[in-house]
Motif scaffolding. Structure first.
Motif, PDB file in Angstrom:
ATOM      1  N   ASN A  63       4.263 -11.354  -1.174  1.00 31.07           N
ATOM      2  CA  ASN A  63       3.044  -9.845  -0.669  1.00 31.07           C
ATOM      3  C   ASN A  63       3.800  -8.672  -1.444  1.00 31.07           C
ATOM      4  O   ASN A  63       4.552  -8.079  -1.771  1.00 31.07           O
ATOM      5  CB  ASN A  63       3.398 -10.026   0.998  1.00 31.07           C
ATOM      6  N   HIS A  64       2.624  -7.841  -1.261  1.00 27.39           N
ATOM      7  CA  HIS A  64       2.740  -6.017  -2.254  1.00 27.39           C
ATOM      8  C   HIS A  64       1.720  -5.151  -1.180  1.00 27.39           C
ATOM      9  O   HIS A  64       0.480  -5.484  -0.879  1.00 27.39           O
ATOM     10  CB  HIS A  64       2.398  -6.305  -3.337  1.00 27.39           C
ATOM     11  N   ALA A  65       2.078  -4.351  -1.417  1.00 29.94           N
ATOM     12  CA  ALA A  65       1.335  -3.259  -0.797  1.00 29.94           C
ATOM     13  C   ALA A  65       1.389  -1.708  -2.338  1.00 29.94           C
ATOM     14  O   ALA A  65       2.595  -1.416  -2.919  1.00 29.94           O
ATOM     15  CB  ALA A  65       0.875  -2.342   0.743  1.00 29.94           C
ATOM     16  N   CYS A  66       0.382  -0.886  -2.295  1.00 29.98           N
ATOM     17  CA  CYS A  66       0.911   0.286  -2.514  1.00 29.98           C
ATOM     18  C   CYS A  66       0.153   1.634  -2.613  1.00 29.98           C
ATOM     19  O   CYS A  66      -1.265   1.592  -2.090  1.00 29.98           O
ATOM     20  CB  CYS A  66       0.946   0.048  -4.379  1.00 29.98           C
ATOM     21  N   ILE A  67       0.727   2.920  -2.806  1.00 30.98           N
ATOM     22  CA  ILE A  67       0.005   4.728  -1.751  1.00 30.98           C
ATOM     23  C   ILE A  67       0.066   5.186  -3.076  1.00 30.98           C
ATOM     24  O   ILE A  67       1.427   5.276  -3.829  1.00 30.98           O
ATOM     25  CB  ILE A  67       0.526   4.605  -1.037  1.00 30.98           C
ATOM     26  N   GLN A  68      -1.166   6.247  -3.329  1.00 29.00           N
ATOM     27  CA  GLN A  68      -0.888   6.896  -4.450  1.00 29.00           C
ATOM     28  C   GLN A  68       0.351   7.846  -3.967  1.00 29.00           C
ATOM     29  O   GLN A  68       0.914   8.892  -2.666  1.00 29.00           O
ATOM     30  CB  GLN A  68      -2.211   7.583  -4.871  1.00 29.00           C
TER      31      GLN A  68
END
Length: 278
Positions: free
Chosen positions: A70-75
């Motif tokens: 599971n992964h997520a990203c944001i600038q």
């Protein structure tokens, strides 16, 4: 603001997907894939959350996601994301691993973020060859060198990368895998797992890194991708995978994959069309 450019190519010789995102500001919510992801940060700075750990990823970093991570990203700066990536199914990775190591077993990558110039030296030229639809054998050679290097430096048995799950959570996952095309209620999952709602929600998130509903949506997106690859229209893919309507489906698909369903389907459309007679 730099114009967003999203390009995806399916290489029918290597049987892998190649992505190129430029000028992207879109955040990606917590999700997972059923395939491996090997990515490269071309430019930009983001905060990445993967398997309950947080990283600051910058230009030059290589990302390694196992199936199910599971992964997520944001600038995290005022710029945009420029990114190259490969998506490799478990079936294809099994063949690549056997060619590279002589052992027919799935690898698991022990690290999610690495900075390795040798890996980059294989990854970037290979990505450019795939994006240009090159038919030179150097493309396959580079892929095998890349996979061999990654397994040698960062590999371990795939099973050791899978978090330990209680039997009840696995029952809940199996229920959603079996009934993803139907309208599912939390009560049904709880009965199948033999857990109360509060216990299920806490245990599931701790075990899988996502909540049960997000897990279900990821399953549906994965199934829908396979239907789109077969040429199924987006509205039909939405209905066959349990989405309430095409708008809901399009929104989720774009959030998790970064492309609209119709655009994703089109990359496989030309491959299926018979050549014109001369």
């Amino acid at each position: 603001m730099k114009k967003e450019i999203r390009t995806v190519v399916y290489d029918d010789e290597l049987h892998i997907e190649a992505y190129r995102f430029e000028g992207i500001v879109q955040p990606f919510p917590n999700h997972f894939h059923e395939y491996y992801v090997i990515g490269f940060m071309e430019d930009g700075q983001r905060v990445l959350s993967c398997k309950n750990q947080e990283y600051t990823i910058i230009k030059g970093d290589v990302l390694l996601f196992n199936p199910g991570d599971n992964h997520a990203c944001i600038q995290s700066d005022n710029g945009t994301l420029d990114y190259r990536g490969f998506n490799i199914t478990k079936e294809v990775m099994l063949d690549l691993a056997e060619e590279a190591t002589g052992r027919r077993e799935l690898p698991g990558f022990s690290r999610s973020v690495i900075s390795d110039e040798e890996v980059t030296c294989y990854l970037r030229p290979l990505h450019e060859l795939v994006m240009k639809s090159s038919h030179e054998f150097g493309k396959e050679e580079s892929l095998l060198f890349l996979i061999s290097l990654l397994i040698q430096q960062y590999g371990q048995p795939f099973e050791s990368c899978i978090p330990e799950c209680r039997e009840e959570i696995e029952k809940a996952c199996a229920f959603m895998e079996q009934h993803y095309a139907e309208r599912i209620y939390l009560d049904q999952i709880c009965r199948c797992a033999g857990l109360s709602k509060s216990t299920l929600l806490r245990s599931f998130a701790k075990s899988k890194g996502v909540a049960p509903y997000s897990y279900l949506e990821n399953i549906r997106i994965g199934k829908a991708k396979k239907l789109l690859e077969q040429g199924v229209p987006p509205i039909e893919a939405a209905l066959r995978t349990g989405f309430s309507d095409q708008s809901h489906f399009t929104n989720y698909f774009n959030r998790f994959i970064g492309l609209a369903p119709g655009i994703y389907r089109d990359i496989f459309k030309d491959m299926e069309e018979p050549p014109h007679e001369r």
